[in-house]
Design a protein around this motif. Structure first.
Motif, mmCIF file in Angstrom:
data_model
loop_
_atom_site.group_PDB
_atom_site.id
_atom_site.type_symbol
_atom_site.label_atom_id
_atom_site.label_comp_id
_atom_site.label_asym_id
_atom_site.label_seq_id
_atom_site.Cartn_x
_atom_site.Cartn_y
_atom_site.Cartn_z
ATOM 1 N N UNK A 126 5.596 -1.530 4.441
ATOM 2 C CA UNK A 126 6.414 -3.276 3.920
ATOM 3 C C UNK A 126 5.353 -3.906 4.478
ATOM 4 N N UNK A 127 4.842 -3.936 5.643
ATOM 5 C CA UNK A 127 4.307 -5.333 5.608
ATOM 6 C C UNK A 127 3.239 -6.053 4.271
ATOM 7 N N UNK B 294 1.285 0.718 10.341
ATOM 8 C CA UNK B 294 1.882 0.005 9.285
ATOM 9 C C UNK B 294 3.314 1.136 8.493
ATOM 10 N N UNK B 295 3.280 2.042 9.271
ATOM 11 C CA UNK B 295 4.430 2.937 8.821
ATOM 12 C C UNK B 295 5.497 2.223 9.869
ATOM 13 N N UNK C 287 -8.859 -11.793 -3.687
ATOM 14 C CA UNK C 287 -7.467 -11.825 -3.330
ATOM 15 C C UNK C 287 -6.760 -10.890 -4.139
ATOM 16 N N UNK C 288 -6.393 -9.978 -3.185
ATOM 17 C CA UNK C 288 -5.719 -8.415 -3.596
ATOM 18 C C UNK C 288 -4.683 -8.294 -2.889
ATOM 19 N N UNK C 289 -3.216 -6.991 -3.122
ATOM 20 C CA UNK C 289 -2.528 -6.881 -2.159
ATOM 21 C C UNK C 289 -2.758 -5.142 -2.101
ATOM 22 N N UNK C 290 -1.847 -4.640 -1.823
ATOM 23 C CA UNK C 290 -1.588 -3.403 -1.791
ATOM 24 C C UNK C 290 -0.996 -3.211 -2.719
#
Ligand code: HSE
Length: 305
Positions: free
Chosen positions: A164-165, A210-211, A292-295
């Motif tokens: 969720x982060x 992370x969970x 610059x990336x994300x998941x």
């Protein structure tokens, strides 16, 4: 004469994530695309554009094509013997962002769709791991999100979820190639119990953080004693770049896969983190681009069939 065409999109990935050597990975919002047509005759017609295109073979040795052939053989295919492939790559080649995993997963996914999904995703993970040798890049390329993989009785098992982060992944991409095989050659065959304990605690903590959306524990978790200390010699200024990224606000910093990319995990200040990494690399005479990336949450998907 029958021809079937499919287009798939596969994310680049960052493996290890610090402590999870050969086990953990994340899918990133940078993508390679493959349009595959399987042919009954033996034509091989391959075109590659984008990142590293000039260094990718466009003959029968092309990894996507050898992967497609591997899947066709495992599925007992006798219909298709040739291909037309169009690949467009955004994932930098041989830099630690899973370019070889994207090639393998793209080939498997596309050929499998043409065979009416003969294999399920877990079976594709097994085939991809057989080819790649370890599951940590191919797993997130298939499933998306954050993945934890382990070999069990010779079969890769993968637990995956989308944290969720709202993590930002700031990647410094140095302008030189580093092959995984070269980066594995510098690793020791044995490590101390102390170093193993260091990583066991942090890898477990990373998965839990992370969970459960816990950024504070992420700061402690992203560290490593199993591979990064040995590989630092291959990346000028690596630990200085880590330090500058943290000073600029990163929660944690790691080698991306086997390098030479360095990845910073952050919730804010991502532009400043990128600039700090680029400047520090420059101080060590390395030109680096910043991504610059994300998941990515989806993994490999079909975008046209
Ligand atoms: N886990 C692998 C390594 C990733 O660090 O060697 C690179 O493919």
């Amino acid at each position: 004469m029958s021809e079937k065409t499919v287009t798939v999109r596969v994310p680049g990935t960052t493996a290890n994530c610090g402590p999870g050597f050969d086990s953990m990975g994340m899918a990133c919002t940078i993508y390679n695309e493959l349009t595959l047509t399987l042919l009954e005759d033996e034509t091989i017609d391959i075109e590659v554009t984008g990142a590293g295109a000039e260094d990718i073979p466009i003959n029968a040795t092309n990894v996507v094509w050898t992967t497609v052939r591997y899947l066709l053989e495992k599925a007992g295919n006798t219909t298709y013997h040739g291909c037309r492939m169009r690949m467009h790559n955004n994932v930098p080649l041989s830099r630690g962002l899973g370019s070889s995993a994207t090639a393998i997963v793209a080939g498997l996914k596309a050929a499998n769709v043409i065979l009416d999904n003969y294999f399920d995703d877990d079976q594709l993970l097994k085939l991809a791991t057989d080819i790649e040798g370890h599951p940590d890049n191919v797993a997130p390329a298939i499933f998306g999100g954050f993945t934890i993989s382990a070999m069990h009785e010779g079969v890769p098992q993968c637990y995956h979820f989308m944290p969720e982060m709202p993590l930002k992944l700031v990647v410094a991409v140095p302008d030189f190639y580093l092959s995984t095989s070269k980066a594995r050659k510098v690793l020791p065959t044995e490590v101390s119990l102390k170093d193993a304990i260091f990583n066991v605690g942090r890898a477990s903590m990373l998965a839990a953080a992370l969970a459960h959306n816990n950024a504070e524990f992420l700061k402690i978790a992203i560290d490593d004693k199993l591979h990064q200390p040995y590989r630092a010699q291959l990346i000028p200024g690596m630990y200085d770049v880590f330090a500058k990224a943290k000073e600029a606000g990163a929660l944690g910093v790691a080698m991306s896969g086997a390098g030479p990319c360095i990845i910073a995990f952050t919730l804010e200040n991502n532009e400043a983190v990128g600039e700090a990494m680029k400047n520090e690399f420059a101080r060590h005479y390395v030109n680096a681009d910043i991504l610059q990336l994300e998941l990515d949450s989806q993994g490999a998907i079909v975008i046209e069939n």
